[in-house]
Design a protein around this motif. Structure first.
Motif, PDB file in Angstrom:
ATOM      1  N   ALA A 129       8.562  -4.908 -18.751  1.00 11.65           N
ATOM      2  CA  ALA A 129       9.315  -4.139 -19.740  1.00 11.65           C
ATOM      3  C   ALA A 129       8.862  -4.476 -21.159  1.00 11.65           C
ATOM      4  O   ALA A 129       8.773  -3.589 -22.015  1.00 11.65           O
ATOM      5  N   MET A 130       8.578  -5.751 -21.408  1.00 15.36           N
ATOM      6  CA  MET A 130       8.100  -6.154 -22.728  1.00 15.36           C
ATOM      7  C   MET A 130       6.709  -5.557 -22.999  1.00 15.36           C
ATOM      8  O   MET A 130       6.418  -5.086 -24.103  1.00 15.36           O
ATOM      9  N   CYS A 131       5.859  -5.560 -21.969  1.00 19.44           N
ATOM     10  CA  CYS A 131       4.533  -4.944 -22.120  1.00 19.44           C
ATOM     11  C   CYS A 131       4.665  -3.464 -22.497  1.00 19.44           C
ATOM     12  O   CYS A 131       3.970  -2.970 -23.381  1.00 19.44           O
TER      13      CYS A 131
ATOM     14  N   THR B 223      -2.344  -3.529 -20.801  1.00 17.03           N
ATOM     15  CA  THR B 223      -1.305  -4.525 -20.511  1.00 17.03           C
ATOM     16  C   THR B 223      -1.615  -5.244 -19.199  1.00 17.03           C
ATOM     17  O   THR B 223      -2.185  -4.659 -18.278  1.00 17.03           O
ATOM     18  N   GLU B 224      -1.254  -6.508 -19.152  1.00 15.87           N
ATOM     19  CA  GLU B 224      -1.378  -7.318 -17.940  1.00 15.87           C
ATOM     20  C   GLU B 224      -0.169  -8.236 -17.853  1.00 15.87           C
ATOM     21  O   GLU B 224       0.252  -8.804 -18.873  1.00 15.87           O
ATOM     22  N   THR B 225       0.365  -8.372 -16.648  1.00 14.76           N
ATOM     23  CA  THR B 225       1.499  -9.290 -16.441  1.00 14.76           C
ATOM     24  C   THR B 225       1.031 -10.643 -15.919  1.00 14.76           C
ATOM     25  O   THR B 225       1.835 -11.566 -15.833  1.00 14.76           O
ATOM     26  N   ALA B 226      -0.254 -10.757 -15.578  1.00 18.93           N
ATOM     27  CA  ALA B 226      -0.804 -12.024 -15.082  1.00 18.93           C
ATOM     28  C   ALA B 226      -1.912 -12.494 -16.013  1.00 18.93           C
ATOM     29  O   ALA B 226      -2.859 -11.739 -16.269  1.00 18.93           O
ATOM     30  N   PRO B 227      -1.842 -13.711 -16.534  1.00 17.92           N
ATOM     31  CA  PRO B 227      -2.875 -14.225 -17.437  1.00 17.92           C
ATOM     32  C   PRO B 227      -4.267 -14.215 -16.815  1.00 17.92           C
ATOM     33  O   PRO B 227      -5.253 -13.973 -17.508  1.00 17.92           O
ATOM     34  N   GLU B 228      -4.353 -14.486 -15.499  1.00 18.73           N
ATOM     35  CA  GLU B 228      -5.658 -14.524 -14.842  1.00 18.73           C
ATOM     36  C   GLU B 228      -6.346 -13.144 -14.905  1.00 18.73           C
ATOM     37  O   GLU B 228      -7.556 -13.040 -15.133  1.00 18.73           O
TER      38      GLU B 228
END
Length: 459
Positions: free
Chosen positions: A13-15, A31-36
């Motif tokens: 949601a923030m992304c 946008t990505e929810t995973a740093p990797e």
């Protein structure tokens, strides 16, 4: 704003919130929810800025920031944190973050931070390109430049360096005339010999004659031993006569005879000595004008001006100003042991808009001052001399300030001619050449304006 921004936050949601706002401002957003996954994006795509949350399950924003700085130091990172403490800010900055924004995120503040980061990224690219251009720029000895006037000069030097012709180098003070003389010497068959230089304006007439031609023991008071002159010291090499326009009139026929006969007579001697040196002369004054005024011998002028090379003034060399500035900054920073990578965008604009009356010498002095004063990796406007910071480009104004009034054509011509004469430093020969008229016509017009312009009647 333009650029590709990568947003990394484990909350989708923030992304989405950040993406929607920044896209409305004209940016491209990933946008990505995973740093990797974000790191993989950075390895395969040209990202301009990264926005990352601080607290994420698999990898913290600080760790991600460190990874980005290590692999892509040119990409600025903005860290989002709900912990707006000084310790958190310090930790982010130490990790290499460009900026940090506290949660809950104020989108306008975030947009400002992104705009600053994108400008920083664009400037870094420009600086990298400039450094590459400096490395690729055409060089001839210590001469550096990519502009058309310098390309022309390089070509001329290459064609005449290995001839025996006497060469006159003309150009404003500080343009690098001595560097041209050195390039000519080093490109000639005399390069194994010496390049001997003398400034004709630096010595009084009696000492200059002795300096050039030498003297015998007892030739004058204080001449306790015989001395070899510079013509003989340059035997087998090149003699460079700087500021030849300042040569005293009584000495000019002696120089002319030396050049014609390839012999010199030391002061106090009754015999002449042969020399074998190529002569290169230089002047920052209009020798044709001095001839017209009777201040320089015409026969000597023709003798030293077998081939003339004109060194362009810095303000006519376009982006060479930035190439030279970057070159000087890098060289001076290395010598002083400081880490200074280049110029800020504001400094680049100031350097390009300035007139540079002192030419390359003035530019080098300005960069030496800036490198000495700066406490950062980039030269800022505050480190430049006041003359550059406060400069306003000169414009030619033709109107008389009264609405609807038109100037007579003769007045327009007069103002334009006087403006051209001012821009070209009062050099009437260059002014006539730039205006497309002969010197007699220019002198006649200047005389009608009340500007002194004497004409050689033999011309």
């Amino acid at each position: 704003m333009k650029g590709l921004v990568l947003v990394v936050d484990d909350e989708a949601a923030m992304c989405s919130l950040i993406r929607d706002d920044l896209e409305r401002r004209g940016l491209d957003i990933l946008t990505e929810t995973a740093p990797e996954a974000a790191i993989q994006r950075l390895d395969t795509m040209e990202i301009d800025t990264v926005i990352t949350d601080l607290i994420m399950p698999s990898m913290s924003g600080i760790e991600l920031c460190s990874r980005v700085v290590e692999s892509r130091p040119d990409v600025p990172v903005i860290v989002l944190t709900a912990f707006g403490s000084l310790e958190t800010a310090i930790e982010a900055i130490r990790a290499g973050a460009f900026d940090f924004v506290t949660k809950p995120v104020e989108l306008d503040l975030l947009a400002i931070a992104v705009e600053k980061a994108l400008r920083h990224r664009a400037l870094q690219e420009k600086l990298m390109q400039l450094s590459e251009e400096v490395a690729r720029a055409r060089r001839l000895g210590d001469l550096l430049g990519e502009s058309e006037p310098m390309r022309k000069l390089f070509d001329q030097i290459g064609r005449v360096a290995d001839t025996e012709a006497t060469i006159l180098i003309s150009g404003e003070s500080g343009t690098g005339k001595e560097l041209v003389a050195r390039a000519l010497h080093e490109g000639s068959r005399r390069q194994s010999g010496s390049l001997v230089s003398v400034n004709c304006a630096a010595l009084p007439e009696n000492l200059l004659e002795s300096e050039l031609f030498g003297h015998t023991r007892g030739a004058f008071s204080g001449a306790e031993t015989a001395r070899q002159g510079l013509f003989l010291k340059a035997d087998g090499g090149t003699l460079y006569l700087d500021e030849v326009s300042e040569l005293p009139l009584p000495l000019q026929p002696k120089l002319l005879r030396a050049l014609e006969e390839r012999r010199v007579r030391p002061v106090g001697s009754d015999r002449e000595v042969h020399f074998d040196a190529r002569v290169i002369a230089a002047t920052n004054r209009d020798l044709e004008e001095l001839v017209a005024k009777g201040q320089f011998r015409k026969d000597l002028y023709y003798r030293i001006n077998v081939i003339e090379l004109e060194v362009p003034r810095l303000r006519a060399r376009g982006n060479d100003v930035l190439l030279l500035a970057q070159h000087f900054v890098r060289d001076l920073a290395e010598k002083s042991g400081k880490k200074v990578v280049g110029l800020s965008e504001t400094v680049a604009e100031l350097l390009l808009s300035y007139d540079w009356p002192g030419n390359v010498r003035e530019l080098r002095n300005a960069m030496e001052r800036a490198v000495a004063l700066t406490r950062t990796e980039q030269i800022s406007a505050d480190e430049l001399p006041n003359s550059i910071r406060q400069h306003r480009p000169r414009r030619l104004i033709l109107d008389q300030g009264e609405e609807g009034e038109l100037l007579p054509l003769g007045e327009v011509e007069k103002r334009y001619i006087l403006h051209a004469l001012q821009v070209l430093g009062g050099n009437k020969t260059l002014t006539a050449r730039a205006l497309g008229c002969d010197r007699k016509t220019l002198y006649r017009k200047l005389a009608s304006y009340g500007v002194e312009a004497r004409i050689d009647p033999v011309e």
